[in-house]
Design a protein around this motif. Structure first.
Motif, short mmCIF file in Angstrom:
data_model
loop_
_atom_site.label_atom_id
_atom_site.label_comp_id
_atom_site.label_asym_id
_atom_site.label_seq_id
_atom_site.Cartn_x
_atom_site.Cartn_y
_atom_site.Cartn_z
N HIS A 103 0.83 -1.20 0.00
CA HIS A 103 0.00 0.00 0.00
C HIS A 103 0.87 1.25 0.00
CE1 HIS A 103 -3.09 2.90 1.22
NE2 HIS A 103 -4.01 1.96 1.06
N SER A 104 0.57 2.18 -0.88
CA SER A 104 1.33 3.42 -0.93
C SER A 104 1.22 4.20 0.38
CB SER A 104 0.81 4.31 -2.08
OG SER A 104 1.10 3.73 -3.33
N PRO A 105 2.21 5.02 0.69
CA PRO A 105 2.19 5.77 1.94
C PRO A 105 1.26 6.97 1.89
CG PRO A 105 4.12 6.37 0.67
CD PRO A 105 3.45 5.24 -0.08
N VAL A 106 0.97 7.51 3.07
CA VAL A 106 0.20 8.75 3.15
C VAL A 106 1.09 9.90 2.70
CG1 VAL A 106 0.76 9.18 5.60
CG2 VAL A 106 -1.35 10.14 4.60
N ILE A 107 0.55 10.75 1.82
CA ILE A 107 1.37 11.84 1.26
C ILE A 107 0.74 13.20 1.44
CG2 ILE A 107 2.58 10.41 -0.42
CD1 ILE A 107 0.58 11.24 -2.54
N ALA A 108 -0.53 13.25 1.85
CA ALA A 108 -1.21 14.54 1.96
C ALA A 108 -2.38 14.42 2.92
CB ALA A 108 -1.71 15.01 0.60
N VAL A 109 -2.82 15.56 3.39
CA VAL A 109 -4.05 15.63 4.18
C VAL A 109 -5.02 16.54 3.44
CG1 VAL A 109 -3.03 17.45 5.64
CG2 VAL A 109 -5.08 16.22 6.41
N MET A 110 -6.21 16.03 3.21
CA MET A 110 -7.21 16.81 2.49
C MET A 110 -7.99 17.66 3.50
SD MET A 110 -6.02 15.67 -0.18
CE MET A 110 -6.96 16.51 -1.45
N LEU A 111 -8.77 18.60 3.01
CA LEU A 111 -9.38 19.59 3.91
C LEU A 111 -10.40 18.98 4.88
CD1 LEU A 111 -9.87 22.82 1.76
CD2 LEU A 111 -7.95 22.15 3.23
N ASP A 112 -10.87 17.76 4.59
CA ASP A 112 -11.76 17.10 5.55
C ASP A 112 -10.98 16.36 6.63
OD1 ASP A 112 -10.76 15.07 3.95
OD2 ASP A 112 -12.69 14.06 3.68
N GLY A 113 -9.65 16.44 6.58
CA GLY A 113 -8.81 15.78 7.57
C GLY A 113 -8.39 14.37 7.20
N ARG A 114 -8.94 13.82 6.13
CA ARG A 114 -8.60 12.47 5.71
C ARG A 114 -7.26 12.45 4.97
NH1 ARG A 114 -12.02 8.60 8.07
NH2 ARG A 114 -14.17 9.39 8.08
N GLY A 115 -6.60 11.31 5.03
CA GLY A 115 -5.32 11.16 4.35
C GLY A 115 -5.48 10.81 2.88
N LEU A 116 -4.56 11.32 2.07
CA LEU A 116 -4.44 10.96 0.67
C LEU A 116 -3.19 10.11 0.52
CD1 LEU A 116 -5.23 11.36 -2.42
CD2 LEU A 116 -3.60 13.26 -2.39
N TYR A 117 -3.36 8.93 -0.07
CA TYR A 117 -2.26 7.98 -0.25
C TYR A 117 -1.91 7.90 -1.73
CZ TYR A 117 -3.11 6.61 4.58
OH TYR A 117 -3.25 6.63 5.95
N GLY A 118 -0.73 7.37 -2.02
CA GLY A 118 -0.34 7.16 -3.40
C GLY A 118 -1.26 6.18 -4.11
N LYS A 119 -0.91 5.80 -5.33
CA LYS A 119 -1.85 5.11 -6.21
C LYS A 119 -2.02 3.63 -5.92
CE LYS A 119 -0.44 4.22 -10.50
NZ LYS A 119 0.09 4.46 -11.87
N TRP A 120 -1.10 3.00 -5.20
CA TRP A 120 -1.10 1.55 -5.10
C TRP A 120 -1.87 1.03 -3.88
CZ3 TRP A 120 0.15 -0.18 -9.57
CH2 TRP A 120 1.13 0.47 -10.33
N GLU A 121 -2.57 -0.06 -4.08
CA GLU A 121 -3.24 -0.76 -2.98
C GLU A 121 -2.34 -1.87 -2.42
OE1 GLU A 121 -6.11 -1.56 -0.15
OE2 GLU A 121 -5.99 0.12 -1.55
N SER A 122 -1.89 -2.77 -3.29
CA SER A 122 -0.96 -3.83 -2.89
C SER A 122 -0.64 -4.68 -4.10
CB SER A 122 -1.55 -4.71 -1.78
OG SER A 122 -2.70 -5.39 -2.26
N SER A 123 0.48 -5.38 -4.03
CA SER A 123 0.85 -6.39 -5.04
C SER A 123 0.74 -5.87 -6.47
CB SER A 123 -0.02 -7.64 -4.86
OG SER A 123 0.07 -8.13 -3.55
N GLY A 124 1.15 -4.63 -6.68
CA GLY A 124 1.13 -4.07 -8.02
C GLY A 124 -0.25 -3.71 -8.53
N GLN A 125 -1.24 -3.67 -7.65
CA GLN A 125 -2.61 -3.39 -8.04
C GLN A 125 -3.06 -2.04 -7.49
OE1 GLN A 125 -4.40 -5.60 -10.10
NE2 GLN A 125 -2.35 -6.54 -10.18
N VAL A 126 -3.83 -1.32 -8.29
CA VAL A 126 -4.48 -0.11 -7.79
C VAL A 126 -5.81 -0.52 -7.17
CG1 VAL A 126 -3.35 1.40 -9.47
CG2 VAL A 126 -5.58 0.36 -10.01
#
Length: 350
Positions: free
Chosen positions: A177-200
């Motif tokens: 799973h991609s790491p957290v890279i940003a915080v959106m204005l609702d306070g939730r995290g934005l992560y990179g594109k990957w979920e796991s095992s080369g899959q989005v």
């Protein structure tokens, strides 16, 4: 909304904490950021103080620094689901407090973005589709590519991201799973594109989020767990289409009057020689819409068939003059949404 596809937040205030130059640097060395955030159950609470300068080498000339404090969650977005800004700040990167704007472009008048005095792109169209329209109308060798996204996914002054965020994490690392890279204005995290095992992820809602496992980040004080969070995607909305969660595409559309108003249904030329119906100012296009199935089979909702432009490469989408979300509402077409070709800009050489 006044910002097109949702109004901006109210959690920004001026700060005097920032140190350093009053001018940003293209190499990222003038960035100032100070994070005061706590994290619990998927939500960041606190603030980021930033001078809004890029913190990595960017493709845009240096602009002016502007010291601000952004509160999380922004008071305008503590109750969700909610419309997210289509233009303007939707979140900040964690590494540098750099602006992440919504998916929409502010528009280009005839000749503004092309060297041959051709091509326009109306306000309220996602940046990938806008760039692809200009490639269709001007031919790509005449498009001023420096006006669009750099390799990191940002551009302009003040510098801001629309897509990719490719310099915020190791994009080639798709094993987990991609790491957290940003915080959106609702306070939730934005992560990179990957979920796991080369899959989005395949179950993102129309806001570009889902509930699932996330990794811990010692750098940003987040814990591992199963929470609602957003992902970067190659196709629009790229970061967030709304602040979720939402249970359906219609639930996202209900947050924006522009998603169902025929005055916002326009027609846009694309580089495959077709024109497509596009719902201007509507950021609810994930998982639905008319698309080029040969190019992007994963984006096809099966709604409608593209029609060949009567005048190849001519945009009939209306005026680029400044105005409200209905500025380009002269054309009436079937109210389909567009995903076609929008991801092309993410793979085109810069």
């Amino acid at each position: 909304g006044a910002m097109g596809g949702g109004s901006g937040g109210t959690g920004e205030s001026t700060s005097t904490v920032c140190t350093g130059s009053s001018t940003c640097s293209q190499d990222g060395s003038a960035n100032f950021v100070q994070r005061s955030l706590t994290y619990s159950n998927g939500i960041f609470t606190g603030d980021i103080i930033t001078n809004l300068c890029p913190n990595k080498n960017s493709g845009s000339p240096a602009g002016s620094a502007s010291c601000i404090k952004q509160t999380f969650p922004d008071p305008s977005f503590t109750t969700t689901p909610a419309a997210a800004p289509g233009l303007g700040r939707a979140g900040l990167t964690l590494s540098g407090g750099v602006n992440i704007y919504g998916p929409l472009e502010a528009g280009f008048m005839i000749g503004q973005a092309c060297t041959n005095d051709a091509g326009d792109c109306v306000q309220g169209v996602d940046v990938g589709t806008c760039e692809n329209e200009l490639n269709a109308e001007c031919s790509s060798n005449n498009v001023k590519t420096e006006m669009f996204m750099d390799d990191c996914g940002g551009h302009a002054q003040p510098y801001h991201f629309h897509n990719k965020l490719a310099c915020e994490y190791t994009v080639t690392d798709s094993a987990s799973h991609s790491p957290v890279i940003a915080v959106m204005l609702d306070g939730r995290g934005l992560y990179g594109k990957w979920e796991s095992s080369g899959q989005v992820p395949t179950d993102l809602d129309a806001c570009n989020g889902h509930t699932g496992p996330v990794p811990a980040s010692s750098e940003y004080g987040t814990s591992a767990g199963t929470v609602y969070h957003y992902h970067v995607t190659d196709a629009p909305p790229y970061t967030v289409g709304c602040y979720g969660p939402v249970t359906s595409l219609d639930a996202c559309k209900a947050l924006y009057t522009e998603c169902t108003d025929s005055a916002n249904t326009i027609s846009i030329a694309q580089t495959d020689g077709n024109t497509y119906s596009y719902q201007q100012w509507c950021t609810c296009y994930q998982h639905a819409g008319t698309c080029n199935s040969a190019q992007y089979p994963g984006l096809c909702g099966g709604q409608g068939t593209p029609t060949v432009a009567s005048e190849s490469g001519v945009n009939t989408g209306g005026s680029n003059m400044p105005g409200g979300p209905s500025a380009a509402g002269a054309l009436r077409a079937s109210p389909l949404l567009l995903l076609a070709m929008a991801a092309l800009a993410t793979i085109m050489p810069r």
